[in-house]
Write a protein that holds these residues in place. Structure first.
Motif, mmCIF file in Angstrom:
data_model
loop_
_atom_site.group_PDB
_atom_site.id
_atom_site.type_symbol
_atom_site.label_atom_id
_atom_site.label_comp_id
_atom_site.label_asym_id
_atom_site.label_seq_id
_atom_site.Cartn_x
_atom_site.Cartn_y
_atom_site.Cartn_z
ATOM 1 N N VAL A 197 0.838 -1.203 0.000
ATOM 2 C CA VAL A 197 0.000 0.000 0.000
ATOM 3 C C VAL A 197 0.875 1.257 0.000
ATOM 4 N N ILE A 198 1.907 1.269 0.839
ATOM 5 C CA ILE A 198 2.798 2.435 0.911
ATOM 6 C C ILE A 198 3.483 2.687 -0.424
ATOM 7 N N VAL A 199 4.039 1.630 -1.019
ATOM 8 C CA VAL A 199 4.742 1.771 -2.300
ATOM 9 C C VAL A 199 3.777 2.240 -3.391
ATOM 10 N N SER A 200 2.557 1.711 -3.400
ATOM 11 C CA SER A 200 1.571 2.106 -4.408
ATOM 12 C C SER A 200 1.188 3.576 -4.257
ATOM 13 N N LEU A 201 1.047 4.036 -3.026
ATOM 14 C CA LEU A 201 0.724 5.445 -2.794
ATOM 15 C C LEU A 201 1.868 6.350 -3.232
ATOM 16 N N VAL A 202 3.092 5.935 -2.950
ATOM 17 C CA VAL A 202 4.261 6.715 -3.363
ATOM 18 C C VAL A 202 4.349 6.760 -4.887
ATOM 19 N N ILE A 253 5.535 10.045 -7.588
ATOM 20 C CA ILE A 253 6.885 10.208 -8.118
ATOM 21 C C ILE A 253 7.070 9.392 -9.397
ATOM 22 N N SER A 254 8.151 9.670 -10.108
ATOM 23 C CA SER A 254 8.442 8.970 -11.354
ATOM 24 C C SER A 254 8.908 7.544 -11.076
ATOM 25 N N THR A 255 8.875 6.731 -12.120
ATOM 26 C CA THR A 255 9.273 5.329 -11.974
ATOM 27 C C THR A 255 10.733 5.217 -11.569
ATOM 28 N N SER A 256 11.604 6.033 -12.163
ATOM 29 C CA SER A 256 13.030 5.962 -11.844
ATOM 30 C C SER A 256 13.279 6.315 -10.384
ATOM 31 N N LEU A 271 11.102 5.938 -8.041
ATOM 32 C CA LEU A 271 10.460 4.901 -7.238
ATOM 33 C C LEU A 271 11.438 3.777 -6.931
ATOM 34 N N ILE A 272 12.314 3.466 -7.886
ATOM 35 C CA ILE A 272 13.328 2.429 -7.667
ATOM 36 C C ILE A 272 14.211 2.809 -6.489
ATOM 37 N N THR A 273 14.670 4.064 -6.481
ATOM 38 C CA THR A 273 15.513 4.537 -5.377
ATOM 39 C C THR A 273 14.752 4.493 -4.065
ATOM 40 N N PHE A 274 13.507 4.955 -4.099
ATOM 41 C CA PHE A 274 12.685 4.914 -2.889
ATOM 42 C C PHE A 274 12.542 3.489 -2.371
ATOM 43 N N GLY A 275 12.262 2.551 -3.294
ATOM 44 C CA GLY A 275 12.054 1.162 -2.905
ATOM 45 C C GLY A 275 13.272 0.569 -2.232
ATOM 46 N N LEU A 289 2.283 4.652 -19.290
ATOM 47 C CA LEU A 289 1.269 4.376 -18.287
ATOM 48 C C LEU A 289 1.190 5.524 -17.286
ATOM 49 N N SER A 290 -0.021 5.842 -16.862
ATOM 50 C CA SER A 290 -0.206 6.880 -15.853
ATOM 51 C C SER A 290 0.323 6.389 -14.510
ATOM 52 N N ASN A 291 0.572 7.324 -13.607
ATOM 53 C CA ASN A 291 1.033 6.947 -12.274
ATOM 54 C C ASN A 291 0.002 6.073 -11.559
ATOM 55 N N LEU A 292 -1.274 6.343 -11.821
ATOM 56 C CA LEU A 292 -2.326 5.537 -11.199
ATOM 57 C C LEU A 292 -2.270 4.100 -11.702
ATOM 58 N N ALA A 293 -2.059 3.932 -13.014
ATOM 59 C CA ALA A 293 -1.959 2.584 -13.586
ATOM 60 C C ALA A 293 -0.729 1.866 -13.042
ATOM 61 N N LYS A 294 0.391 2.593 -12.942
ATOM 62 C CA LYS A 294 1.612 1.989 -12.398
ATOM 63 C C LYS A 294 1.408 1.560 -10.949
#
Length: 261
Positions: free
Chosen positions: A69-74, A78-81, A83-87, A163-168
């Motif tokens: 849930v946290i990762v999906s909300l983030v 933010i951008s996909t690139s 998101l990798i760093t965040f993860g 893909l939109s951020n919502l779809a991602k």
């Protein structure tokens, strides 16, 4: 027969989740564990084992669900690139908490129980009927969404659409559901979620993601089955953890991957 069933389910879920991450990020380094899912499962399993507040698998389920849930909300923000760093950072944070919990285990028996799960629990010790039902439902849902999103992910990977951020975020959440369905039961298992999808890319160049699903699932199931048979029948009288044994058996496959880079 449940142990064999989960060998097969892990062989499907982890590589398919890895393929989705690589197509979503357009990066061959995309991996299900880079979002903190593995660390969350370990934290939940450790907390449940040490405290006794619930079963080991339920603890892993709960923590992985919260992480998803946290990762999906983030992912909505933010951008996909990024998101990798965040993860990666998020996973490190969760892993640190898990380490503190484990190192303060009240007894050696509880510590051993936790580590045996983390080494891949295909013997399914402590797994209840409810755990199995929930796991199978999550596996079916995660795999169904992977197939339903196949066309969009393929076109996104090719650069035909963005893909939109919502779809991602939605896809990331369902990848988490698929991964959680097996990791919470069997423990974290490496290589099949990253190495196998990359091997599939060598055998068949990326294109329709469904072809990568089939190749990765087939190879992942074969590798896990071989590993399971070695652990069960060729163990030389010692305990061989599935995850560690597979990493050794997969060494020739890693050579193939890097040789073809």
């Amino acid at each position: 027969m449940l142990n064999i069933l989960y060998v097969i389910l892990c062989g499907i879920a982890l590589p398919v989740g890895g393929v989705q991450m690589q197509y979503l990020w357009r990066n061959q380094l995309g991996d299900i564990y880079s979002l903190g899912l593995g660390s969350a499962a370990c934290l939940g399993a450790a907390a449940a084992t040490m405290s006794g507040w619930c079963s080991l698998t339920v603890g892993a389920f709960v923590c992985q669900a919260v992480c998803a849930v946290i990762v999906s909300l983030v992912a909505l923000k933010i951008s996909t690139s990024r998101l990798i760093t965040f993860g990666i950072l998020f996973g490190t944070f969760i892993g640190s908490i898990g380490t503190i919990v484990v190192t303060n285990a009240p007894t050696g028996d509880l510590l051993k129980q936790y580590y045996l799960w983390g080494a891949a629990n295909f013997k399914l010790q402590g797994v209840t009927t409810l755990d199995i039902i929930l796991s199978l439902a999550m596996f079916a849902a995660g795999l169904a969404v992977a197939l339903l999103c196949a066309d969009k992910l393929t076109r996104h990977f090719r650069g035909e659409i963005e893909l939109s951020n919502l779809a991602k975020a939605g896809i990331l959440f369902m990848v988490s559901v698929l991964v959680t369905s097996v990791v919470s039961i069997c423990g974290t298992i490496g290589f099949v979620s990253l190495g196998i999808p990359n091997l599939a890319r060598i055998i068949s160049k990326p294109g329709d993601i469904r072809r990568q699903y089939v190749l990765s699932a087939g190879m992942g199931t074969a590798l896990l089955t071989i590993t399971y048979l070695v652990v069960e029948y060729c163990n030389f009288g010692i305990y061989l953890p599935v995850s560690a044994t597979m990493a050794i058996l997969a060494l020739p496959l890693m050579v193939v991957i890097f040789k073809n880079e």
